[in-house]
Design a protein around this motif. Structure first.
Motif, PDB file in Angstrom:
ATOM      1  N   ASN A  28       0.810  -1.213   0.000  1.00 43.90           N
ATOM      2  CA  ASN A  28       0.000   0.000   0.000  1.00 43.90           C
ATOM      3  C   ASN A  28       0.847   1.268   0.000  1.00 43.90           C
ATOM      4  N   PHE A  29       1.998   1.234   0.665  1.00 42.57           N
ATOM      5  CA  PHE A  29       2.822   2.439   0.773  1.00 42.57           C
ATOM      6  C   PHE A  29       3.307   2.910  -0.600  1.00 42.57           C
ATOM      7  N   ALA A  63       2.649  16.423  -5.006  1.00 46.78           N
ATOM      8  CA  ALA A  63       2.259  17.635  -4.281  1.00 46.78           C
ATOM      9  C   ALA A  63       1.137  17.394  -3.282  1.00 46.78           C
ATOM     10  N   GLN A  64       0.419  16.271  -3.424  1.00 48.86           N
ATOM     11  CA  GLN A  64      -0.736  16.021  -2.558  1.00 48.86           C
ATOM     12  C   GLN A  64      -0.510  14.864  -1.593  1.00 48.86           C
ATOM     13  N   ARG A  65       0.706  14.374  -1.493  1.00 50.02           N
ATOM     14  CA  ARG A  65       0.941  13.195  -0.674  1.00 50.02           C
ATOM     15  C   ARG A  65       0.756  13.464   0.814  1.00 50.02           C
ATOM     16  N   THR A  66       1.157  14.633   1.281  1.00 46.88           N
ATOM     17  CA  THR A  66       0.969  14.932   2.699  1.00 46.88           C
ATOM     18  C   THR A  66      -0.512  14.957   3.047  1.00 46.88           C
ATOM     19  N   GLU A  67      -1.311  15.602   2.199  1.00 44.50           N
ATOM     20  CA  GLU A  67      -2.754  15.629   2.419  1.00 44.50           C
ATOM     21  C   GLU A  67      -3.336  14.223   2.359  1.00 44.50           C
ATOM     22  N   ALA A  68      -2.828  13.404   1.419  1.00 44.23           N
ATOM     23  CA  ALA A  68      -3.316  12.023   1.301  1.00 44.23           C
ATOM     24  C   ALA A  68      -2.953  11.211   2.528  1.00 44.23           C
ATOM     25  N   MET A  81       5.858  12.200   8.805  1.00 39.44           N
ATOM     26  CA  MET A  81       6.851  11.134   8.752  1.00 39.44           C
ATOM     27  C   MET A  81       6.650  10.273   7.512  1.00 39.44           C
ATOM     28  N   GLY A  82       5.393   9.910   7.236  1.00 38.24           N
ATOM     29  CA  GLY A  82       5.110   9.108   6.050  1.00 38.24           C
ATOM     30  C   GLY A  82       5.414   9.844   4.767  1.00 38.24           C
TER      31      GLY A  82
END
Length: 427
Positions: A134-135, A145-150, A343-344
């Motif tokens: 999944n990661f 650009a949207q990974r932190t929000e995801a 962190m992710g």
């Protein structure tokens, strides 16, 4: 083509992206079902099967054993896959079928504690493989650009499950009995598989060249230990989880026997943490978008010891203690989500695409594996030092985690360089 898809997706809010909604829904449904089983399966063992303390210990350990035995290999397998989604769907289907055997075996009169332990091992192994796949799969569905929000949205899944899961579990156990309540977990896994199956984003991954399982695993360990940012995240995560578990080992005894918190209110205080997590999801995406993930991480890690320190020093009338614990629990829930989200996102940014599975597996293996040691240490220290002393030691130990972050390249002065996402590799 891949880059242009990411570019176009970047201007579309995540809540309007069908595939991310499906991914988020799959995780929320699956995790909520798992929260139900956390109550239903132990109740089945205790009330219907009269399990012994040793059997309960084995049942509890069975959930975490797969991460220790199979966690690193799962990361290597994930990095070898050309497509991650089929593996994720298969894991959910296997978990659903395994969980469904519990109510079926009970209705047939053949259910026993070893059966529950076997199911826990199967579901735990599937969960380890799912997380490993999944990661890197998230990087396919969501633009850089949207990974932190995801990530924050997926963390919200855990918060929703924390709030809704225990109440739903209690209701299902009361209405259906404990074994049949496990059917909710089985159905949640299968529903998750259907949602994942509906995702349309092309699932293409250029697999890493395998040098053999052992060498692949060692490569993930090497990168996690030599990359200064990943090493700092790994060290902080291990430190936090070790001392958090020393606290968890004694906090229930301390809350009930020393602080005099009624047992009925403890569940409500735990729910405050889940509500705080939802608040943290909303705040993190906005603050990280303005200041960057590094700065959020640097600040959030400083507040990790807050709740534990307050618990160790708290006194006064019951209304005051419950009020303070509710506030600090809510704040801690938000802080944990902020830290975990960033962190992710930073891990996804720092690890190259062909190593993401192994790096994430190394992180998971280390931070989860140390939890058993922390719990054991907490119990032993309590016998020697007393409950309050262990809680204060736990707060001091968690405070040490900030050193890992603040002496790393994430510290001020180097933030700008590391806050810039690295370009995606295009096959």
């Amino acid at each position: 083509m891949k880059r242009s898809l990411h570019t176009s997706a970047a201007v579309i809010p995540l809540r309007r992206q069908r595939d991310y909604r499906l991914l988020w829904g799959a995780r929320t449904v699956s995790i909520t079902g798992s929260e139900v089983s956390k109550l239903a399966i132990p109740l089945t063992a205790v009330t219907l099967l009269t399990a012994s303390p040793a059997e309960m210990g084995l049942l509890t350990a069975a959930a975490s054993v797969p991460a220790l035995v199979f966690g690193l290999q799962a990361g290597a397998i994930a990095d070898r896959l050309t497509r991650h989604r089929p593996a994720m769907i298969a894991c959910e289907v296997v978990s659903g079928l395994a969980a469904a055997t519990i109510p079926l075996a009970w209705l047939l009169g053949i259910l026993n504690t070893p059966w529950l332990i076997a199911v826990a091992l199967v579901v735990g192994t599937a969960a380890v493989m799912f997380k490993a796949a999944n990661f890197p799969h998230l990087a396919v569905v969501v633009s850089p650009a949207q990974r932190t929000e995801a990530m924050a949205g997926l963390q919200a899944s855990y918060s929703v499950a924390t709030v809704a899961g225990p109440g739903l579990a209690g209701l299902l156990v009361q209405v259906l009995t404990a074994p049949l309540a496990v059917l909710a977990e089985a159905l949640s896994f299968l529903a998750s598989a259907l949602l994942l199956r509906s995702i349309r984003t092309p699932d293409r991954h250029e697999p890493a060249r395998s040098q053999g399982m052992w060498r692949d695993v060692v490569e993930g360990l090497r990168v996690s230990g030599t990359n200064p940012v990943l090493r700092a995240l790994l060290g902080a995560g291990v430190t936090i989880n070790f001392f958090a578990m020393t606290y968890v080992a004694v906090h229930m005894l301390y809350m009930v026997n020393t602080l005099g918190i009624p047992k009925g209110l403890i569940g409500a205080l735990i729910a405050c943490s889940g509500l705080g997590g939802l608040l943290g999801t909303w705040i993190t995406t906005r603050v990280a978008g303005r200041f960057g993930e590094n700065r959020v991480l640097l600040v959030s890690v400083l507040f990790f010891p807050l709740e534990i320190l307050v618990v160790g020093l708290l006194g006064g009338p019951l209304w005051w203690k419950v009020g303070v614990l509710a506030v600090t629990g809510t704040l801690t829930g938000a802080i944990v989500v902020a830290f975990s989200t960033c962190m992710g996102a930073i891990t996804l940014r720092e690890a190259t695409p062909e190593l993401r599975g192994r790096v994430n597996a190394t992180m998971t293996f280390a931070v989860q594996g140390v939890m058993a040691l922390g719990g054991l240490a907490g119990g032993l220290l309590a016998e020697w030092l007393g409950l309050r002393a262990v809680i204060l030691v736990s707060a001091a130990g968690i405070a040490l985690s900030s050193l890992w972050i603040w002496v790393s390249p994430l510290r001020p002065g180097r933030v700008a360089r590391h806050d810039t996402p690295s370009p995606e590799r295009v096959p």
